[in-house]
Design an enzyme around this catalytic site. Structure first.
Site, PDB file in Angstrom:
ATOM      1  N   LYS A   1       0.849  -1.268  -0.008  1.00  0.00           N
ATOM      2  CA  LYS A   1       0.019   0.077   0.078  1.00  0.00           C
ATOM      3  C   LYS A   1       0.778   1.298  -0.023  1.00  0.00           C
ATOM      4  O   LYS A   1       0.519   2.257  -0.698  1.00  0.00           O
ATOM      5  CB  LYS A   1      -1.120  -0.025   1.115  1.00  0.00           C
ATOM      6  CG  LYS A   1      -0.486  -0.340   2.489  1.00  0.00           C
ATOM      7  CD  LYS A   1      -1.841  -0.213   3.458  1.00  0.00           C
ATOM      8  CE  LYS A   1      -1.212  -0.785   5.109  1.00  0.00           C
ATOM      9  NZ  LYS A   1      -0.835  -2.184   4.931  1.00  0.00           N
ATOM     10  N   THR A   2       1.888   1.070   0.633  1.00  0.00           N
ATOM     11  CA  THR A   2       2.737   2.480   0.802  1.00  0.00           C
ATOM     12  C   THR A   2       3.519   2.599  -0.632  1.00  0.00           C
ATOM     13  O   THR A   2       3.223   3.780  -1.141  1.00  0.00           O
ATOM     14  CB  THR A   2       3.968   2.320   1.791  1.00  0.00           C
ATOM     15  OG1 THR A   2       3.346   2.234   2.983  1.00  0.00           O
ATOM     16  CG2 THR A   2       4.846   3.711   1.787  1.00  0.00           C
TER      17      THR A   2
ATOM     18  N   GLU B   1      -2.718   6.566   2.151  1.00  0.00           N
ATOM     19  CA  GLU B   1      -2.400   5.218   2.659  1.00  0.00           C
ATOM     20  C   GLU B   1      -3.614   4.754   3.401  1.00  0.00           C
ATOM     21  O   GLU B   1      -3.648   5.416   4.429  1.00  0.00           O
ATOM     22  CB  GLU B   1      -1.050   5.059   2.912  1.00  0.00           C
ATOM     23  CG  GLU B   1      -0.901   3.611   3.220  1.00  0.00           C
ATOM     24  CD  GLU B   1       0.629   3.364   3.780  1.00  0.00           C
ATOM     25  OE1 GLU B   1       0.885   2.352   4.499  1.00  0.00           O
ATOM     26  OE2 GLU B   1       1.383   4.317   3.604  1.00  0.00           O
TER      27      GLU B   1
END
Length: 459
Positions: free
Chosen positions: A118-119, A162
């Site tokens: 996700k980052t 995020e």
């Protein structure tokens, strides 16, 4: 854009954390008065103080002043003297995610969720939108290499964030575009069971705006299944997808500088360059491309931006070279992440060996996934396993890095619980041409520069 009234005078406990410092950065850019505290100094404080933040080292009730709200993360315990004082004085207390949700108001919001990636995906989408001159606001759990920042207040009317599932706080958001990269049990210290962990993602997709879009990886069964339950439009990406609106991966080729992924989307073939190694990163880039298209950015501009993406701090971050030895640092702290990254590292190493200095993160995660960690680390040639970085957890009897080290096969294994002995051990292990990567979510990140210095000293 104005500051939400609740946050006009915000005090952030633990302001040096990745999420909290990002909120502070956006608040300051909007003209809010920001104060905060943390247990120790941080490099993030330099820019925050330059923007006008009042930051205290050490946490005491008198640090509060007269804030309109106190912002905390899940890591802040009720016994914290500043939080306790805020409760006693009746000062509103907001969770970090609630504060971020207030900052999202008035924007078209894209949230990137998933157990892994996700980052990187959030960062790729942000940089690609910036390349298209859309100036998004963003909040990311890592620092972009391009700007060195983890957050920004933009003027483009788009907010990219995020979405952290670790404590379920992402259920505060109501995005118009949501990406779920994958779903695999993690953070069981909070969620308790794999079923409860999966269930929180089901609740998350219900938070998408009625006219919104859910983007999921079709190669991940659990993520793809979310699309069957969503009451909104769904778009899948991956090698196995077949829908008319899906992005099917036709080919991935590794290159010396990253890779290239070729996809088929609505009858058109698109070549997307990726400036970071690994097919898992190429899939993240495809997810970012789809989200960017939904947000109104042109395909060509997005592809160019993805090709120029310079990475995120601690995501296979190059730390330096000593002679013929290259040293990188990576945040991977789940078995699937470790395996995916080591496959990419293997290609980057060329004919050299792969040496990993791995620090397990959390006692609960180490106990649950010891065998899986060992299997993933067996992809390396030499492995140094440190003791567990406990973070928010207390030690558990019988749980140490040895649980992982004892199960590794096919690689040279060295269990070293003494942190101060790791640098000379790693320097002893490497040979000319090797690639060494420090890996984990704890303070193992400190060791890369120290290993480089030791190698230079020996040379």
């Amino acid at each position: 854009m104005s500051v939400p009234p609740q946050l006009e005078r915000a005090h952030l406990i633990g302001i040096g954390g990745a999420g909290m410092s990002g909120i502070a950065r956006i608040l300051l850019a909007r003209g809010a008065k920001v104060s905060g505290s943390d247990a120790k100094d941080s490099r993030a404080f330099l820019s925050l103080r330059a923007q006008g933040a009042r930051i205290e080292i050490g946490q005491r009730a008198e640090n509060l002043g007269e804030p309109s709200a106190v912002v905390v993360s899940t890591a802040i315990k009720e016994t914290n003297p500043e939080l306790a004082a805020a409760r006693e004085r009746g000062i509103p207390v907001l969770h970090r995610a609630q504060a971020l949700a207030l900052l999202m108001e008035g924007h078209r919001v894209a949230c990137i969720a998933g157990t892994h990636g996700k980052t990187s995906t959030t960062s790729m989408l942000t940089v690609a939108l910036q390349h298209c001159r859309l100036d998004p606001s963003f909040a990311i759990g890592g620092d972009l290499n391009e700007s060195g920042a983890n957050a920004h207040h933009g003027e483009g009317g788009i907010f990219v964030a995020e979405a952290d599932e670790s404590d379920g706080s992402f259920l505060t958001y109501a995005p118009s575009v949501a990406v779920v990269t994958n779903v695999e049990p993690d953070h069981l210290d909070h969620h308790g069971t794999p079923e409860a962990y999966t269930a929180v993602f089901t609740e998350f997709v219900k938070r998408i705006q009625p006219d919104g879009l859910l983007i999921v990886c079709g190669d991940d069964a659990a993520a793809s299944a979310l699309g069957e339950q969503a009451g909104v439009r769904v778009q899948r990406y991956g090698r196995t997808v077949t829908g008319e609106d899906d992005a099917r991966v036709l080919d991935y080729q590794a290159t010396d500088t990253g890779g290239r992924v070729r996809i088929s989307l609505r009858g058109e073939e698109i070549l997307v360059p990726v400036a970071v190694p690994g097919e898992h990163m190429a899939l993240n880039a495809v997810a970012a491309l789809l989200a960017g298209i939904e947000l109104g950015a042109p395909v060509d501009g997005l592809a160019e931006g993805l090709g120029a993406f310079g990475g995120v701090r601690r995501r296979f971050e190059f730390k330096g070279r000593a002679g013929d030895v290259r040293v990188y640092d990576d945040y991977a702290h789940h078995p699937t992440e470790v395996a995916a990254q080591l496959r990419a590292v293997r290609h980057a190493a060329g004919s050299g060996r792969v040496v990993v200095v791995f620090q397990p993160h959390l006692y609960s995660r180490t106990k649950t996934f010891a065998a899986e960690f060992a299997q993933a680390l067996s992809l390396a040639d030499e492995v140094v396993v440190l003791d567990v970085y406990g973070a928010r957890e207390e030690p558990q009897p019988g749980v140490s890095g040895a649980l992982i080290a004892d199960r590794i096969t096919g690689a040279g294994v060295h269990y070293e619980p003494a942190f101060d002995r790791v640098v000379p051990l790693a320097a002893d292990l490497v040979k000319p041409g090797d690639l060494l990567v420090t890996m984990g979510a704890g303070d193992v990140t400190q060791l890369g520069p120290e290993i480089l210095a030791e190698l230079d000293r020996r040379a």
